[in-house]
Motif scaffolding. Structure first.
Motif, PDB file in Angstrom:
ATOM      1  N   VAL A   1      -6.891   1.488   1.984  1.00 43.81           N
ATOM      2  CA  VAL A   1      -5.494   1.058   2.029  1.00 43.81           C
ATOM      3  C   VAL A   1      -5.392  -0.219   1.211  1.00 43.81           C
ATOM      4  CG1 VAL A   1      -3.553   0.506   3.535  1.00 43.81           C
ATOM      5  CG2 VAL A   1      -5.387   2.007   4.363  1.00 43.81           C
ATOM      6  N   ILE A   2      -4.957  -0.083  -0.028  1.00 47.07           N
ATOM      7  CA  ILE A   2      -4.983  -1.222  -0.940  1.00 47.07           C
ATOM      8  C   ILE A   2      -3.571  -1.757  -1.121  1.00 47.07           C
ATOM      9  CG2 ILE A   2      -5.754  -2.030  -3.217  1.00 47.07           C
ATOM     10  CD1 ILE A   2      -7.916  -0.695  -1.409  1.00 47.07           C
ATOM     11  N   GLY A   3      -3.413  -3.025  -0.794  1.00 46.98           N
ATOM     12  CA  GLY A   3      -2.098  -3.647  -0.926  1.00 46.98           C
ATOM     13  C   GLY A   3      -2.038  -4.868  -0.032  1.00 46.98           C
TER      14      GLY A   3
ATOM     15  N   CYS B   1     -12.145  -2.119   8.283  1.00 50.16           N
ATOM     16  CA  CYS B   1     -12.575  -3.359   7.635  1.00 50.16           C
ATOM     17  C   CYS B   1     -11.366  -3.984   6.950  1.00 50.16           C
ATOM     18  CB  CYS B   1     -13.667  -3.069   6.607  1.00 50.16           C
ATOM     19  SG  CYS B   1     -15.104  -2.300   7.352  1.00 50.16           S
ATOM     20  N   VAL B   2     -10.949  -5.129   7.441  1.00 47.27           N
ATOM     21  CA  VAL B   2      -9.730  -5.757   6.925  1.00 47.27           C
ATOM     22  C   VAL B   2     -10.093  -7.028   6.172  1.00 47.27           C
ATOM     23  CG1 VAL B   2      -7.426  -6.573   7.534  1.00 47.27           C
ATOM     24  CG2 VAL B   2      -8.586  -4.944   9.028  1.00 47.27           C
TER      25      VAL B   2
ATOM     26  N   MET C   1      -6.850  -6.140  -0.358  1.00 52.71           N
ATOM     27  CA  MET C   1      -5.966  -6.296  -1.509  1.00 52.71           C
ATOM     28  C   MET C   1      -6.583  -5.676  -2.754  1.00 52.71           C
ATOM     29  SD  MET C   1      -4.885 -10.167  -0.519  1.00 52.71           S
ATOM     30  CE  MET C   1      -6.446 -10.506   0.274  1.00 52.71           C
ATOM     31  N   SER C   2      -7.900  -5.440  -2.709  1.00 48.50           N
ATOM     32  CA  SER C   2      -8.529  -4.788  -3.861  1.00 48.50           C
ATOM     33  C   SER C   2      -9.453  -3.670  -3.380  1.00 48.50           C
ATOM     34  CB  SER C   2      -9.281  -5.797  -4.730  1.00 48.50           C
ATOM     35  OG  SER C   2      -9.832  -6.808  -3.970  1.00 48.50           O
TER      36      SER C   2
ATOM     37  N   ALA D   1       0.838  -1.203   0.000  1.00 46.66           N
ATOM     38  CA  ALA D   1       0.000   0.000   0.000  1.00 46.66           C
ATOM     39  C   ALA D   1       0.878   1.261   0.000  1.00 46.66           C
ATOM     40  CB  ALA D   1      -0.898  -0.007   1.231  1.00 46.66           C
ATOM     41  N   ARG D   2       0.312   2.353  -0.503  1.00 44.97           N
ATOM     42  CA  ARG D   2       1.065   3.618  -0.574  1.00 44.97           C
ATOM     43  C   ARG D   2       1.172   4.256   0.809  1.00 44.97           C
ATOM     44  NH1 ARG D   2      -0.219   6.198  -6.177  1.00 44.97           N
ATOM     45  NH2 ARG D   2       0.556   8.058  -5.150  1.00 44.97           N
TER      46      ARG D   2
END
Ligand SMILES: Cc1ncc(C[n+]2csc(CCOP(=O)(O)OP(=O)(O)O)c2C)c(N)n1
Ligand SMILES: [Mg+2]
Length: 544
Positions: free
Chosen positions: A310-312, A269-270, A295-296, A182-183
């Motif tokens: 938070v994408i990654g 939310c994970v 992840m998406s 994630a960035r």
């Protein structure tokens, strides 16, 4: 080389261990080529059983489960189990025979347009048009099925193409793409939101299991001192025994854990998937700040407007946020946790008969080790499993909660036992769901996969009765009668036991596990508890 042999080589190249299925006329070449392969073919008694086995194999391993059928009726029988995998985000590859390409343009015996049939329930649905493209098709099918979010790939192999010869082609190299991280600015933003929260809450979904981030999640919760609830399909990512665990969310009706959501101002939310638990149910007023960590990117929903996405790779995101955010010194969910634990333990010694759901699940927990596997079918029993089974490790309580199809229990248990031969595997199933795929008892016995099938017997479609009573106060068409389950089991050569008193259940379960074969337990269940729960939740006062 025959195209069918190249096809089988490509499956071997993908590391396929098992193919679950039923042969037919239109895949004679593939079946013959399999005789030379290391892949083990597991002949099932219904294609739906095969698809559910592939489904649970995929869910437990992260590698696509493979199922096979003939064209037409064989392929349509795969549909339910295949769709279940696709919507539960379990990687699956289905292979079906097809009529020859010389007869597909017209009315023809057993020929259906299978690519279109599977199109809406898959990520990739394709027909092999010539032998030379087999390596690409198989590689793409597995890559698509196994890449986030995992799901289904379907391949139709016409009979004339399977028997053609092919030269100069070989399987393609298998590569697993690494997820990007994630960035940094998103990590900062998420940490800021958590720092600014008064009542932060984590909701963990199945993505945490898929990405192997359970330990990272526990460390995250401990470092920041925040409570964690899991969805049905994430049971065990946070051990229930952990002080920060609030158990499982997802009962459509109000439940204690939902009080945590009422109170929360920031929900993290994970690996959460709204296919399991609609945001409207836990976020009706749309006043909370949501951090979507997955992840998406998040699905669009008016009740799920994200404050930070938070994408990654999940484990890394959790670690990096935990390193930046400040620990919440005051903990607000202690009394809620205590209430949830008391609720689960309330009927541990209850001697009522038929047996109460709470007692069944507490006895089951008692006789199993933390790494043993419970797989639930779909019905009222599933709600109780989700609510009350104390899972301690990821992937030790398997529930279908995306597609939520009845009939997964028995075939799913067989696949679980193949994947984890050293674990005890118990299916918790309704009497109706059991009968939908009970023919696979024969498959289990033939394979020597010891499984315990614990039937909650109410002679009804219990969950539907529950909904009917809640909505209309009366029942409609939910009764049926059952065979003698003990004799039924014995007629296959399996073992059968009947529970005649609450106190018998734990000893019978222990005996069934020690029997080390396929065992069916007929356990009458007291589903008056269903409406009692509804009434109790209707007047629930939140302990938080
Ligand atoms: C294949 C399929 N058909 C129908 C349904 C709708 N449905 C959900 S639960 C249920 C009743 C299940 O009955 P049973 O297996 O006896 O379990 P119980 O609810 O009694 O515990 C039905 C009909 C479904 N989810 N899947
Ligand atoms: Mg029932």
């Amino acid at each position: 080389m025959r195209a069918a042999e190249l096809f089988v080589q490509c499956l071997e190249n993908e590391g396929v261990e098992y193919i679950f299925g039923i042969p037919g006329e239109e895949n004679l070449d593939v079946m013959d080529a399999l005789l030379l392969a290391k892949v083990r073919f597991i002949t099932t008694r219904h294609e739906q059983g095969a698809a559910f086995m592939a489904d649970v194999y995929g869910r437990l391993t992260g590698r696509a489960g493979v199922c096979l059928a003939t064209l037409g009726p064989g392929a349509t029988n795969l549909v339910t189990g295949f769709a279940d995998a696709d919507m539960d985000r379990a990687p699956i590859v289905a292979i079906a025979g097809q009529g020859a390409t010389t007869r597909m343009h017209k009315e023809s015996h057993q020929v259906l347009d299978l690519v279109n049939l599977f199109e809406p329930i898959s990520k990739y649905s394709v027909q092999v048009r010539e032998p030379g493209i087999i390596p690409e098709i198989v590689r793409k099918a597995f890559k698509d099925a196994q890449t986030e979010k995992p799901g289904g790939s379907f391949i139709a192999l016409p009979e004339n193409i399977a028997s053609e010869s092919v030269e100069g082609k070989a399987p393609l190299k298998v590569q697993h793409p690494l997820l990007p991280l994630a960035r940094e600015e998103k990590i900062e933003q998420a940490a800021g939101l958590i720092d600014g929260a008064r009542y932060p809450l984590v909701m963990a979904g199945n993505g945490v299991i898929r990405s192997g981030a359970s330990d990272a999640l526990v460390r995250f919760a401990e470092k920041l001192n925040v409570p964690v609830a899991t969805t049905f399909m994430a049971k065990g990512v946070m051990p229930f025994s952990h002080e920060l665990s609030l158990g499982t969310v997802g009962l459509q009706a109000k439940d204690y854990v939902a009080c945590g959501f009422d109170r929360a101002d920031v929900v993290l939310c994970v690996g959460y998937d709204m296919v399991e638990y609609h945001p409207q149910l836990w976020h009706p007023d749309r006043e909370k700040r949501i951090v979507h960590l997955d992840m998406s990117p998040a699905e669009v929903d008016e009740h799920y407007i994200v404050a930070a996405g938070v994408i990654g790779e999940i484990g890394s995101s959790l670690e990096r946020i935990a390193a930046r955010a400040t620990r919440h010194e005051t903990y607000y969910a202690g009394s809620l946790r205590q209430t949830i634990v008391e609720e689960i333990r309330a009927y541990v010694e209850d001697d009522g008969f038929p047996v109460r759901p709470q007692r069944i699940l507490s006895d089951l927990r008692k006789v199993l080790e933390p790494e043993d596997i419970v797989i639930s079918d779909v019905g009222a029993h599933k709600m109780w499993v989700a609510r009350m089974y104390e899972a301690e490790r990821p992937n030790t309580c398997i529930i279908s909660n995306g597609f939520a199809s009845m009939g997964i229990g028995v075939p799913g248990a067989i696949a679980a036992k193949l994947v984890k031969p050293d674990a005890t595997v118990v299916t918790v199933t309704g009497d109706a769901g059991f009968m939908m795929n009970s023919q696979e008892i024969e498959t289990a016995l033939r394979l020597g996969t010891a499984i315990v099938i614990l039937i909650w017997n109410d002679s009804k479609y219990g969950l539907i009765r529950w909904h009917q009573l809640r909505r209309f106060g009366r029942e409609s068409h939910i009764d049926f009668s059952n065979p003698d389950f003990v004799k039924y089991a014995e007629s296959f050569g399996a073992k059968g036991y009947r529970v005649d008193a609450a106190g018998d259940l734990a000893p019978i379960l222990r005996k069934a596990i020690a029997d080390d074969t396929v065992v069916v337990i007929d356990c009458p269940v007291d589903y008056e508890e269903n409406m009692k729960l509804t009434e109790k939740m209707g007047s629930l006062v939140c302990p938080v």
